[in-house]
Design a protein around this motif. Structure first.
Motif, mmCIF file in Angstrom:
data_model
loop_
_atom_site.group_PDB
_atom_site.id
_atom_site.type_symbol
_atom_site.label_atom_id
_atom_site.label_comp_id
_atom_site.label_asym_id
_atom_site.label_seq_id
_atom_site.Cartn_x
_atom_site.Cartn_y
_atom_site.Cartn_z
ATOM 1 N N SER A 90 0.839 -1.193 0.000
ATOM 2 C CA SER A 90 0.000 0.000 0.000
ATOM 3 C C SER A 90 0.875 1.244 0.000
ATOM 4 N N ALA A 91 0.456 2.251 -0.741
ATOM 5 C CA ALA A 91 1.247 3.475 -0.861
ATOM 6 C C ALA A 91 1.335 4.212 0.469
ATOM 7 N N GLY A 92 2.486 4.854 0.692
ATOM 8 C CA GLY A 92 2.643 5.726 1.848
ATOM 9 C C GLY A 92 3.225 5.078 3.080
ATOM 10 N N HIS A 93 3.573 3.788 3.015
ATOM 11 C CA HIS A 93 4.073 3.102 4.207
ATOM 12 C C HIS A 93 5.581 3.243 4.371
ATOM 13 N N ILE A 94 6.263 3.585 3.306
ATOM 14 C CA ILE A 94 7.720 3.724 3.370
ATOM 15 C C ILE A 94 8.079 5.185 3.125
ATOM 16 N N ALA A 95 9.008 5.690 3.932
ATOM 17 C CA ALA A 95 9.420 7.093 3.822
ATOM 18 C C ALA A 95 9.837 7.421 2.386
ATOM 19 N N GLU A 96 9.438 8.587 1.915
ATOM 20 C CA GLU A 96 9.668 8.955 0.513
ATOM 21 C C GLU A 96 11.143 9.033 0.158
ATOM 22 N N ASN A 97 11.983 9.409 1.116
ATOM 23 C CA ASN A 97 13.418 9.558 0.835
ATOM 24 C C ASN A 97 14.223 8.309 1.202
ATOM 25 N N ALA A 98 13.533 7.203 1.483
ATOM 26 C CA ALA A 98 14.229 5.986 1.933
ATOM 27 C C ALA A 98 15.089 5.405 0.811
ATOM 28 N N GLU A 99 16.288 4.982 1.169
ATOM 29 C CA GLU A 99 17.178 4.296 0.226
ATOM 30 C C GLU A 99 17.220 2.796 0.498
ATOM 31 N N SER A 100 16.785 2.418 1.704
ATOM 32 C CA SER A 100 16.748 1.006 2.063
ATOM 33 C C SER A 100 15.520 0.735 2.916
ATOM 34 N N VAL A 101 15.137 -0.521 2.980
ATOM 35 C CA VAL A 101 13.986 -0.950 3.786
ATOM 36 C C VAL A 101 14.332 -2.293 4.414
ATOM 37 N N PHE A 102 13.438 -2.782 5.264
ATOM 38 C CA PHE A 102 13.590 -4.106 5.855
ATOM 39 C C PHE A 102 12.456 -4.998 5.352
#
Length: 361
Positions: free
Chosen positions: A334-346
């Motif tokens: 779903s859109a909006g769950h990850i920070a817009e400026n994120a370069e990595s995630v888990f």
């Protein structure tokens, strides 16, 4: 070829239709290969598969438009097409709704609906037509002509014509393929309501897995003329027979893995192989929608570098690189769950969402 001497489909009463070891050949090519399948009374069976899988050929055999090369077609346990029997289409109690609606442009809506009512006494036909049009929400449209109607309305006229004779089995060949995508959901829901009301046994040909999932009591998944898997929609989705079945219903990550001592180690999970599963090379399948992404790590989550991120309105599609995986991993969340400026995630994936298949030689 002998001609069976009696009708087998009883008007207004759902029938059981069965394919028994059906083979059909065009020239030297088998387009249907030893298919055995049953459509139960009052159920909706979807024949699902890519182009060339044999689903439309099976429908034509059921309708009596094709004769199987080998095998039998049975209605209510009576052979209607086989090595020594062929019952004409008009005596099978079977209705057919074509992909392009096949409405006669020079005839009114009422005349189109009445076209198949040859077995109905003339004094009763007008009432049957009115009832059929009312059932599909087109009361008062009888004097219009097809060119005066929208695509969705033409589809409903075709449906009214198909159900008016009260067939015991209704066959529908890609009935929604010609509709605008915005109309499909509405027309499908309306059509399903009408089909449930009639109580007929219904066989629908489609290449759209979402359509099959939303309409069917049973799905028969076909590939290259062979039956891959048949059963309720939830079973095909949750317990696919092979990688093709797993991947057909949604976008899927396909990972090359190794099974050692009954275990598969992935960066985000340790998976126990099913009982009887052989050690060695295997394939893991993970649907894009089953990948969970978080801004912060926890538990068995694996850190992933974002290679690509596509905003799709309600959802976002991520392409990720994870240490320990050769192939990039795809995720749709779903859109909006990850920070817009994120370069990595888990990344997290539940063990129950990982499908494991043995490598075939």
């Amino acid at each position: 070829m002998n001609i069976a001497a009696r009708n087998v489909g009883e008007t207004g009463k759902a029938a059981r239709l069965g394919f028994e070891n059906v083979v059909h050949r065009y020239g030297a090519d088998d387009v249907v290969r030893n298919v055995s399948l049953t459509a139960n009374p009052g159920e909706v069976l979807c024949l699902l598969g890519p182009s060339g899988s044999g689903k439309s050929t099976l429908l034509r055999i059921a309708a009596g438009l094709e004769v199987p090369t080998r095998g039998r077609l049975l209605i209510n346990g009576i052979e209607v097409s086989g090595p020594s029997v062929f019952l004409p289409p008009e005596r099978r109690g079977v209705g057919l709704m074509f992909q392009d609606f096949a409405l006669f442009p020079h005839m009114t809506v009422a005349s189109n609906v009445a076209f198949g009512l040859t077995a109905t006494p003339k004094p009763m036909r007008a009432q049957v037509v009115d009832d059929a049009l009312a059932r599909v929400g087109l009361m008062g449209y009888g004097e219009k002509y097809p060119h005066m109607l929208s695509g969705g309305e033409q589809q409903r006229v075709a449906l009214a014509r198909a159900v008016a004779p009260q067939p015991s089995v209704l066959l529908m060949d890609e009935p929604f393929s010609g509709l605008d995508s915005r109309l499909k959901d509405q027309v499908r829901a309306e059509t399903l309501a009408v089909l449930r009301e009639t109580g007929a046994t219904v066989i629908i040909v489609t290449h759209d897995p979402e359509e099959a999932m939303g309409m069917a009591d049973q799905i028969a998944l076909l590939k290259d003329g062979e039956l891959v898997q048949a059963g309720p929609p939830h079973m095909l989705f949750k317990q696919p027979a092979n990688l093709f079945a797993a991947s057909f219903f949604s976008e899927t990550n396909v990972l090359d893995v190794s099974v050692e001592a009954g275990k598969v180690d992935l960066p985000f999970a340790t998976l126990t192989a099913p009982a009887g599963f052989s050690d060695g090379k295997a394939t893991a399948a993970i649907r894009h929608s089953d990948v969970r992404l978080r801004n912060e790590g926890r538990g068995d989550a694996a850190k992933a570098h974002i290679l690509q991120r596509l905003y799709l309105g309600r959802s976002e599609h991520f392409v990720l690189q994870i240490d320990g995986l050769i192939q990039p991993l795809h995720a749709r969340i779903s859109a909006g769950h990850i920070a817009e400026n994120a370069e990595s995630v888990f990344v997290e994936v539940a063990n129950t969402a990982i499908l494991l298949f043995e490598k075939r030689p």
